[in-house]
Enzyme design. Structure first.
Site, PDB file in Angstrom:
ATOM      1  N   GLU A 116       0.887  -1.097   0.099  1.00 19.13           N
ATOM      2  CA  GLU A 116       0.071  -0.036   0.077  1.00 19.13           C
ATOM      3  C   GLU A 116       0.557   1.284   0.014  1.00 19.13           C
ATOM      4  OE1 GLU A 116      -4.002  -1.420   1.934  1.00 19.13           O
ATOM      5  OE2 GLU A 116      -2.509  -1.165   3.260  1.00 19.13           O
ATOM      6  N   GLU A 169      -4.287 -10.227   0.641  1.00 18.30           N
ATOM      7  CA  GLU A 169      -5.101 -10.247   1.878  1.00 18.30           C
ATOM      8  C   GLU A 169      -6.467 -10.411   1.574  1.00 18.30           C
ATOM      9  OE1 GLU A 169      -4.785  -6.364   3.452  1.00 18.30           O
ATOM     10  OE2 GLU A 169      -2.696  -6.117   3.368  1.00 18.30           O
TER      11      GLU A 169
END
Length: 963
Positions: A414, A483
């Site tokens: 991220e 994820e």
């Protein structure tokens, strides 16, 4: 005297630091080493300029300082407070500058050298300093290190003295490096990994790379050592002696390394002056035919994301807890770890090599807070940060390159995208072409080798698997969910549907549940009661609450029900009934079933009546076989055959007999519950009696049952929202509260007698709104039992799903033991029930609760044929379903559970609150992922629930339930 600001320009410098030696592989040799962990002197200053001058000098007086353990975080030892944010930086975003109010921790240690310490070069190694450290030894500055979760070494040989060495380290909570470390975790500072003095013998092993490739077509291994001239490798078991650096050796018939068979060959890398133990694992990782393969075989990640965490010591994780993590993972069929979102302590990777886990090793990079600014100023595309990105990648790759468990490198998490990530990828591809490269933020895979997504919904994963999602390059690459299955609180739901997609589509190669452990910090109140704290509990002005509580295990490493669900969903051997036989399907990546033994047990209404061994021929990975059902004795009541696959011998992670997988099939179906009828409705004084039941003649509500005082049952539509109910986007909880379901009111429409049946008609609805639920209670009975048929029907236009649909009643608090025949032993919900098997189980009411760090709906058991609640003297109540129901029993109401923010806020009441449900809404994963799948959404609809109540034993001493 405080320092001048000019001394601290390095704090705001985006460069990676200075003074350290070139990164190298982490290893310990036969050269002397001295651990410098222990008690250090410590002073915390509130700002950079407030830190004292001269801490590096021998004559500096630290008598007014305190002591602190190293490794350690100063916030966990009485200096400052932890703070948790997920995305936002806890300081103004003005890169590369950080606040001048920058807590600065000074550390000092006096140490002596052992008497036999050699007079030769030495390095001082720091394995982790958060976030920036300036280091002096004996008054000489060694340099500055950034990259909190990465090692730094400094040459110190000429500076050492036999006695009275003074090591001083100044650590700043914030630095320019903090902009790269926004990793959804507690902000904790200090020297939190080992500090070690290492002798470096002249002519010793400076660094080395062991390449151990495996050819799955010939079973030959190729071993090569890359190192300085004069360095050699010896592996006695392979017959390799003194193979020099730069030369290759081919070995016939080596056993390859895999997560399922972690074969390691013991050896040594050595020179004339130093010997380094090594463990060689042969394996080859490739991307071909749109699949990620290890040793020529497609693998599937049944993985978890793992932050390093301990509830008392933060990211200081003692080795025994790392071992406990891996043993728990292996026992629950976890086969992979993504090291979110930084390289772990290198000792953890040693354990992964030993026990067998596929690893994605991730660089210490995340700049998620810039997403709040539409990525303006993101360091990932700012040339000022180019050296820092490359430095962090280099230090990880060089440290960890010799671990066979690592099958992919990851650029970080991220951090948007940009030239610095692309440059780090280019360097990594050149440095290590043997491993593919991962980064979810490279959405078009222009510089990475696998297509990675987080929290993609089931439909999207299906489209990706079909090759109809994304541009052509993405359709040619393996797909993983870096994820998924956000394990926050009660949940996630929908794991089995993901598994089915991984099995349906060869390019969909599994993923990593977020995450392994709840990051709750142990905290005690003034009365000594302990609970786990989360964001906001330390007075942080900016925080993200309990979003840090999102693991498969609780902070104390007690498994959550989600871990049992994961284990069952991803069990490597599946046992099912098929055409009158048992079908055994092997979903291992590599292993056959030769290491397993299969046993069966026949249970009649949950009680074992027979057992035996199932002879299953060896099934290779990816294959299946059918074997005959065992010969079973006849049974009368409902009976189930359970077949378990268990370890035949001890392993490093579990003893022989550990159950790896299991399957169930019904043998004899349940007989229907005989109807309770024939009792006469009888009015006596102020009470209405029907069989063993006593009713209020005005309201029609049950008040006693065979002498047992009760309150209810009444229709119940509410549950204490789960973290997934409170999820992002359009949360279920918001819709439920807008619909007023948390404050529904009950209206009596009337009672009537239909022969010997008492009918109570009600309407349950929220105030101020025009919709509700009509609920009619049809009571009948015989001399010993009371039967209820509940008929419900929506009234008006409903705007949302229902949290639950069932009955709530209050019973005396002495009924503290539950026994049931149905699914268990753990909790289960509509979309998270694979781990619950049919059986007979007993738990105390207290043990039925799951102590989620933030209290919420929990403890539901499903598919009950019957339930008994009893007191110590055997008095109590039996409930039978027609055919089945779900139940929760607790010592507080859903409203109390809803209001509590920590487990210490739940005070047991005087009653047992019993819910008998037809259904609950599913769990989903909407705290950070997809919501409840359509089949598991509980929509208002006409429905019925039929239960029979039977009082048991003496009820003379029972107390009256509170209203």
């Amino acid at each position: 005297m405080p320092s001048s600001h000019a001394d601290f320009s390095y704090v705001d410098d985006p460069a990676p630091g200075h003074g350290s030696t070139a990164p190298r592989s982490a290893f310990r040799s036969d050269a002397p080493a001295l651990s410098l962990g222990g008690s250090w002197r410590f002073l915390l200053s509130p700002a950079v300029d407030a830190a004292p001058d001269g801490i590096e000098r021998d004559d500096f007086d630290d008598g007014g300082w305190t002591d602190i353990p190293v490794p350690g975080h100063w916030q966990l030892h009485g200096h400052g407070s932890p703070a948790y944010t997920n995305v936002r930086y806890p300081f103004p975003v003005n890169p590369p500058q950080v606040p001048s109010d920058n807590p600065t921790g000074d550390h000092r240690l006096l140490f002596d050298l052992p008497d036999d310490w050699p007079d030769e070069p030495a390095v001082l190694r720091f394995d982790g300093i958060d976030s920036c450290g300036r280091i002096w030894l004996n008054g000489v500055e060694l340099g500055v290190t950034k990259g909190s979760r990465l090692p730094a070494e400094f040459d110190v040989g000429p500076l050492l003295r036999p006695r009275g060495n003074l090591l001083a380290v100044r650590v700043h909570q914030w630095s320019a490096g903090s902009y790269l470390e926004d990793q959804d975790m507690w902000w904790l500072s200090g020297i939190f990994r080992d500090v070690t003095l290492l002798a470096r013998p002249a002519g010793g092993v400076r660094d080395f790379t062991v390449d151990a490739d495996y050819d799955h077509l010939t079973a030959r291994g190729t071993l090569r050592l890359d190192a300085d001239s004069g360095v050699r490798i010896t592996v006695p078991e392979l017959g390799i002696t003194d193979l020099p650096a730069g030369r290759s050796a081919e070995i016939a018939d080596v056993a390859p390394w895999s997560a399922e068979e972690p074969r390691l060959y013991e050896g040594e890398v050595h020179t004339d002056t130093e010997r380094v133990p090594v463990r060689v694992g042969f394996r080859t990782v490739t991307v071909e035919d749109g699949q990620l393969k290890v040793n020529g075989r497609r693998i599937v990640f049944r993985g978890v994301n793992r932050h390093e965490f301990h509830p008392d010591s933060g990211r200081v994780v003692p080795r025994e807890f790392a071992v406990a993590d891996i043993e728990l993972m292996k026992r629950h069929n976890v086969n992979a770890v993504r090291t979110s979102h930084y390289p772990p302590d290198s000792a953890f990777l040693d354990l992964c090599d030993t026990y067998g886990l596929w690893v994605i090793d991730e660089s210490d990079v995340e700049t998620h807070g810039f997403s709040e600014l539409d990525w303006r100023g993101n360091p990932s595309d700012d040339p000022r940060w180019a050296d820092a990105y490359l430095d962090r990648m280099r230090r990880m790759v060089e440290r960890d390159k010799n671990h066979p468990s690592i099958v992919m490198w990851s650029l970080g998490n991220e951090a948007g995208t940009g030239r610095n990530l692309a440059a780090a990828a280019e360097w990594t591809h050149r440095r290590d072409p043997t491993r593919p490269l991962h980064y979810e933020g490279d959405t078009d895979c222009s510089y990475t080798d696998v297509h990675s997504r987080m929290y993609a919904g089931h439909d999207e994963v299906d489209r990706i698997g079909q090759g109809v999602e994304g541009h052509p390059r993405l359709r040619e690459l393996p797909f993983i969910l870096c994820e998924f299955g956000h394990a926050m609180g009660n949940g996630p739901g929908g794991l089995v549907e993901y598994r089915d997609l991984f099995e349906r589509h060869p390019r969909c190669q599994g993923g990593f549940v977020w995450e392994w452990i709840d990051h709750g910090i142990t905290r005690r109140d003034t009365r000594g009661g302990a609970h786990f704290a989360y964001g906001g509990d330390f007075g942080e002005p900016l925080h993200d609450g309990n979003f840090v509580i999102d693991g498969l295990v609780h902070p104390d490493r007690t498994p959550s029900p989600a871990l049992a669900e994961f284990s069952k969903v991803f069990e490597p051997v599946r046992i099912t009934a098929a055409d009158g036989a048992l079908r055994v399907t092997n979903h291992y990546d590599v292993l056959s079933t030769a290491h397993l033994r299969f046993h069966w047990v026949l249970e009649e209404e949950g009680t074992e009546v027979a057992h035996g061994v199932v002879t299953v021929p060896t099934v290779e990975a990816g294959d299946s076989t059918d074997v005959p059902l065992p010969e079973l004795p006849p049974t009368g009541a409902e009976s189930w055959l359970t077949v378990r696959a268990a370890l035949a011998a001890d392993t490093a992670w579990a003893p022989a007999g550990h159950v790896v997988s299991w399957g169930q099939t019904p043998v004899t179906r349940a007989a229907p519950v005989p109807p309770a009828a024939g009792a006469t409705l009888d009015t006596t004084g102020t009470a209405l009696r029907l069989g063993p039941g006593v009713f209020d003649p005005l309201t029609g509500r049950l008040t006693a049952l065979g002498g047992l005082p009760v309150e209810g049952p009444r229709l119940d539509l509410w549950r204490a929202p789960t973290d997934n109910d409170r999820g992002s986007g359009d949360p279920e909880e918001t819709r439920w509260r807008a619909a007023g379901l948390h404050r529904s009111q009950h209206q009596l429409l009337g009672t009537e007698r239909l022969g010997d049946t008492l009918v109570v008609r009600t309407r349950v609805a929220p105030p101020g709104l025009g919709f509700g639920m009509r609920a009619d209670y049809h009571w009948s009975g015989d001399a010993h039992r009371l039967r209820l048929r509940l008929e419900v029907e929506p009234d008006g236009t409903w705007p949302c799903t229902l949290p639950r649909l069932g009955l709530r009643m209050a019973l005396p608090g002495g009924l503290g033991t539950a026994e049931w025949f149905g699914r268990g032993p753990g909790e289960a919900y509509a979309d998270s029930r694979q781990a619950a098997r049919i059986g007979r189980f007993t738990r105390t009411v207290d043990a039925l609760q799951t102590p989620y760090v933030r209290p919420q709906e929990n403890g539901n058991r499903v598919d009950l044929r019957w339930l008994r609640l009893t007191s110590a003297d055997g008095a109590g109540l039996r409930v039978d379903g027609e055919p089945a129901f779900a139940f929760t029993a607790r010592r507080w109401t859903s409203e109390h559970l809803d209001a509590a923010t920590h487990t210490t806020g739940l005070a047991p009441g005087d009653t047992v609150v019993l819910n008998l449900d037809l259904a609950q809404n599913g769990l989903g994963s909407a705290s950070c992922g997809p919501g409840v799948l359509p089949p598991y959404r509980l929509h208002p609809a006409r429905a019925s629930l039929t239960l029979t109540f039977t009082p048991t034993g003496s009820t003379d001493a029972q107390e009256t339930p509170a209203r």
